[in-house]
Write a protein that holds these residues in place. Structure first.
Motif, PDB file in Angstrom:
ATOM      1  N   LYS A 198      24.257  44.477  36.009  1.00  0.00           N
ATOM      2  CA  LYS A 198      25.026  45.499  35.332  1.00  0.00           C
ATOM      3  C   LYS A 198      26.276  44.688  34.504  1.00  0.00           C
ATOM      4  O   LYS A 198      26.650  45.529  33.819  1.00  0.00           O
ATOM      5  CB  LYS A 198      25.128  46.553  36.115  1.00  0.00           C
ATOM      6  CG  LYS A 198      24.153  47.524  36.385  1.00  0.00           C
ATOM      7  CD  LYS A 198      24.391  48.607  37.242  1.00  0.00           C
ATOM      8  CE  LYS A 198      23.149  49.291  37.865  1.00  0.00           C
ATOM      9  NZ  LYS A 198      23.412  50.585  38.590  1.00  0.00           N
ATOM     10  N   HIS A 199      26.371  43.472  34.640  1.00  0.00           N
ATOM     11  CA  HIS A 199      27.564  42.908  34.131  1.00  0.00           C
ATOM     12  C   HIS A 199      29.021  43.639  34.310  1.00  0.00           C
ATOM     13  O   HIS A 199      29.645  43.474  33.458  1.00  0.00           O
ATOM     14  CB  HIS A 199      27.258  42.815  32.386  1.00  0.00           C
ATOM     15  CG  HIS A 199      25.982  42.280  32.302  1.00  0.00           C
ATOM     16  ND1 HIS A 199      25.724  40.574  32.842  1.00  0.00           N
ATOM     17  CD2 HIS A 199      25.139  42.687  31.492  1.00  0.00           C
ATOM     18  CE1 HIS A 199      24.618  40.171  31.981  1.00  0.00           C
ATOM     19  NE2 HIS A 199      24.012  41.436  31.664  1.00  0.00           N
ATOM     20  N   ASN A 200      29.042  43.822  35.710  1.00  0.00           N
ATOM     21  CA  ASN A 200      30.248  44.263  36.220  1.00  0.00           C
ATOM     22  C   ASN A 200      31.302  43.189  36.403  1.00  0.00           C
ATOM     23  O   ASN A 200      30.722  41.990  36.484  1.00  0.00           O
ATOM     24  CB  ASN A 200      30.128  44.788  37.350  1.00  0.00           C
ATOM     25  CG  ASN A 200      29.602  46.497  37.286  1.00  0.00           C
ATOM     26  OD1 ASN A 200      29.949  47.240  36.629  1.00  0.00           O
ATOM     27  ND2 ASN A 200      28.201  46.662  38.000  1.00  0.00           N
ATOM     28  N   ASP A 201      32.561  43.236  36.167  1.00  0.00           N
ATOM     29  CA  ASP A 201      33.335  42.545  36.618  1.00  0.00           C
ATOM     30  C   ASP A 201      34.080  43.063  37.861  1.00  0.00           C
ATOM     31  O   ASP A 201      33.992  43.968  38.246  1.00  0.00           O
ATOM     32  CB  ASP A 201      34.549  42.293  35.281  1.00  0.00           C
ATOM     33  CG  ASP A 201      33.924  41.363  34.070  1.00  0.00           C
ATOM     34  OD1 ASP A 201      32.900  40.973  34.386  1.00  0.00           O
ATOM     35  OD2 ASP A 201      34.542  41.487  33.141  1.00  0.00           O
ATOM     36  N   VAL A 202      35.074  42.026  38.448  1.00  0.00           N
ATOM     37  CA  VAL A 202      35.834  42.511  39.569  1.00  0.00           C
ATOM     38  C   VAL A 202      37.102  41.953  39.438  1.00  0.00           C
ATOM     39  O   VAL A 202      37.769  40.951  38.818  1.00  0.00           O
ATOM     40  CB  VAL A 202      35.094  41.772  40.944  1.00  0.00           C
ATOM     41  CG1 VAL A 202      33.376  42.343  41.016  1.00  0.00           C
ATOM     42  CG2 VAL A 202      35.187  40.471  40.910  1.00  0.00           C
ATOM     43  N   GLY A 203      38.126  42.518  40.491  1.00  0.00           N
ATOM     44  CA  GLY A 203      39.225  41.794  40.654  1.00  0.00           C
ATOM     45  C   GLY A 203      40.437  42.747  40.214  1.00  0.00           C
ATOM     46  O   GLY A 203      40.480  43.436  39.409  1.00  0.00           O
ATOM     47  N   VAL A 204      41.545  42.387  41.029  1.00  0.00           N
ATOM     48  CA  VAL A 204      42.846  43.207  40.846  1.00  0.00           C
ATOM     49  C   VAL A 204      43.316  42.715  39.343  1.00  0.00           C
ATOM     50  O   VAL A 204      44.047  43.485  38.613  1.00  0.00           O
ATOM     51  CB  VAL A 204      43.833  43.033  42.007  1.00  0.00           C
ATOM     52  CG1 VAL A 204      45.290  43.560  41.382  1.00  0.00           C
ATOM     53  CG2 VAL A 204      43.298  43.478  43.374  1.00  0.00           C
TER      54      VAL A 204
END
Length: 596
Positions: A69-75
């Motif tokens: 779903k082309h999510n990104d991650v991270g603070v």
């Protein structure tokens, strides 16, 4: 500014919105209109289950994170969204909260807990560095905060520039809160001279810690019911002047638990909203779901409690908006709403990246070290429904370690079985160089190895419970590997055994599926009173997943991390060859006919 729980914290300034006035009709006499009450607004931003993600990076693939779903991650991504909203609301009150599970989940987090632990080096934890840049107002402790022991947790909390909350984590000896239960933040709803609002923030952690990290907390901490704890502290916060009460809870809203009834409910967020009066909103986590906005009606007051869960790993940011008026000297919430924002719409915050860059780089270098050569490619893609060499690799290493440890002792004469679960569908040992990240991608949890003694009857009951993972498929019905499992049972709660041979008949009802269970390499049925040593991880042995018969005194527990044992075995051998460990011993059948 000073909170009433004793924590000194920033005040947040804001600008008051002007009351609207309606134009008069030309030529018509002025008509008195009811005076509209003046309104103010507050925004609360929420994160949860960031699990050691700072950069938008997949350490197991050594590439930028991406999914279907082309999510990104991270603070770093979360920080950009938070700063955008702060800028948009400049001069108006904005608070930022987190609902827990912060310091475990990536090789970055593991490195600074295990390889260079912050308790030894004095270095600031990467998640403290990142979150301090973002300037949270409070964080709730999640169950995974306890994975590395109380000293490391205490060190991390000391490094934070904001309070860490857990009202229901109690000192086992005194019964008093072991951590700060709540804070009351005073915020100004506008510029100089604007009124102030006192926001009470209560933190609730998950009672499952008592099972999942029993080795770290037993005799030190006990975990009270989240609903009862909210019922205790919410009135106290109101008495101490909280105008608005928000709970940051590390528990889902399903009302169910992954363990038995011996502990308080694991996922009680909706129950808290229903049963405890006086709550305006709940930010929640733990279940890794995206719940943009959900209202739950309190059964006592009839008031609607706003709840929201921002997915996992920093993929989403919850935004809660409140409109307030003053009536007879008291604040009243006249409107509230929530939504979730996708972090794939923004770039990473450069200040957060800079704060953690050295630690990120060191982790990337570490996980890319070559530990062995694999003779062929080994994939976990089919491990849920086929016996695969890569899962046998885990079981083989666990069996070897336990067998060697028990040699010459009381249990040396018992056969050693081993249990492993398909934690990852994407793990691969490529042909050729196998790196630490490949092994870490196969065994993604920081579990340690233990062993217990089970009877043949207990082994069969355990396998029957594990086999509920599969949906029932009559003989002749089409089989789709993507839908062969029950979506209510996560992959990590499906275990396979080595050391015995067995069939799982998925045409039969749950509880009647182990149609063949024999001693390894024979046709001899496993006797109900036979005894086996069973190698198992600490999570499962402590009761995680509620498997039957496994919660008993260990005959082996050297506190060795399974992932490191796999790395050590591979380094010692130099070559990973399925011929050394792959023994096909189980299969799915329907009426005795193999499914695959």
């Amino acid at each position: 500014m000073t909170s009433s729980s004793g924590a000194s914290r920033r005040q947040v300034l804001a600008v008051a919105a002007a009351a609207a006035t309606a134009p008069l009709l030309a030529g018509a006499p002025a008509e008195a209109k009811p005076k509209q009450p003046k309104t103010w607004d507050l925004t609360i931003l929420g994160t949860s289950d960031t699990h050691g993600n700072v950069y938008n990076w997949d350490y197991y693939k050594d590439a930028e994170f991406d999914d279907s779903k082309h999510n990104d991650v991270g603070v770093a991504k979360l920080a950009t969204l938070v700063n955008q909203i702060r800028a948009e609301r400049k001069g108006r009150a904005t608070l930022v909260l987190d609902a827990g599970d912060t310091i475990q989940g990536t090789p970055l987090a593991t490195y600074y807990a295990k390889q260079e632990p912050i308790t030894s080096t004095g270095e600031t934890h990467p998640m403290a560095r990142a979150m301090n840049i973002l300037k949270y107002d409070a964080v709730t402790l999640g169950n995974h905060e306890f994975n590395y022991g109380l000293p490391l947790l205490a060190t991390w909390i000391e490094q934070l520039g904001f309070p860490a909350l857990a009202a229901n984590a109690l000192n086992a000896k005194t019964g008093r809160p072991a951590f700060l239960p709540y804070v009351i933040k005073e915020v100004r709803l506008g510029g100089h001279g604007a009124p102030k609002l006192r926001v009470g923030i209560l933190g609730l952690t998950n009672p499952g810690v008592a099972i999942w990290d029993k080795g770290n907390v037993e005799g030190r901490l006990v975990f009270a019911d989240m609903v009862a704890t909210a019922a205790k502290w919410v009135p106290e916060m109101r008495r101490r002047g909280a105008d608005l009460v928000v709970i940051s809870a590390h528990g889902g809203d399903s009302g169910t638990s992954s363990y038995g009834p011996e502990l308080p409910n694991e996922n009680p967020t909706a129950l808290i909203a229903e049963q405890v009066p006086g709550i305006d909103a709940i930010l929640f986590g733990h279940a890794h779901n995206e719940v943009p906005e959900k209202f739950v009606t309190n059964l006592t007051t009839g008031e609607r409690v706003l709840t929201s869960e921002p997915s996992k790993w920093g993929q989403r940011l919850t935004r809660m908006d409140f409109t307030l008026t003053r009536e007879k000297g008291r604040w009243k919430v006249t409107a509230k709403s929530a939504t979730t924002l996708n972090t794939n719409t923004v770039v990473e915050n450069p200040a957060v990246l800079a704060a953690v860059r050295g630690q990120h780089t060191k982790t990337v270098e570490y996980v890319n070290r070559v530990v062995a050569q694999s003779s062929v490619e080994l994939s976990a893609a089919e491990s849920r429904y086929k016996d695969t060499p890569i899962l046998d690799f885990i079981n083989h290493v666990q069996t070897e370690v336990v067998t060697a440890a028990l040699a010459g002792g009381e249990y040396a004469g018992l056969p050693v079985l081993s249990i492993a679960a398909p934690f990852s569908r994407t793990a691969v040992f490529p042909q050729g160089d196998v790196r630490i990240r490949d092994v870490a991608g196969l065994y993604v949890y920081d579990n340690t190895l233990e062993a217990v003694v089970l009877t043949g009857a207990e082994v069969k009951a355990y396998l029957e419970y594990s086999a509920k993972y599969f949906v029932t498929l009559p003989a002749g019905a089409p089989v789709n590997p993507e839908t062969i499992s029950d979506p209510a049972v996560p992959d990590y709660n499906y275990d396979v055994f080595s050391g015995v041979d067995y069939d799982i008949d998925i045409a039969k009802p749950v509880g009647q599926r182990i149609t063949r269970l024999v001693l390894a390499g024979t046709d001899t049925p496993v006797a109900a009173d036979a005894r086996f040593v069973v190698a198992v991880n600490n999570y499962r042995r402590s009761g995680g997943g509620n498997f039957p018969g496994i919660v008993k005194t260990q005959v082996y527990n050297a506190q060795q991390e399974i992932r490191q044992l796999l790395i050590d075995w591979a380094q010692a051998k130099g070559v990973i060859d399925p011929a050394d460990f792959f023994v096909p011993n189980w299969k799915l059948v329907r009426d005795g006919v193999p499914v695959f």
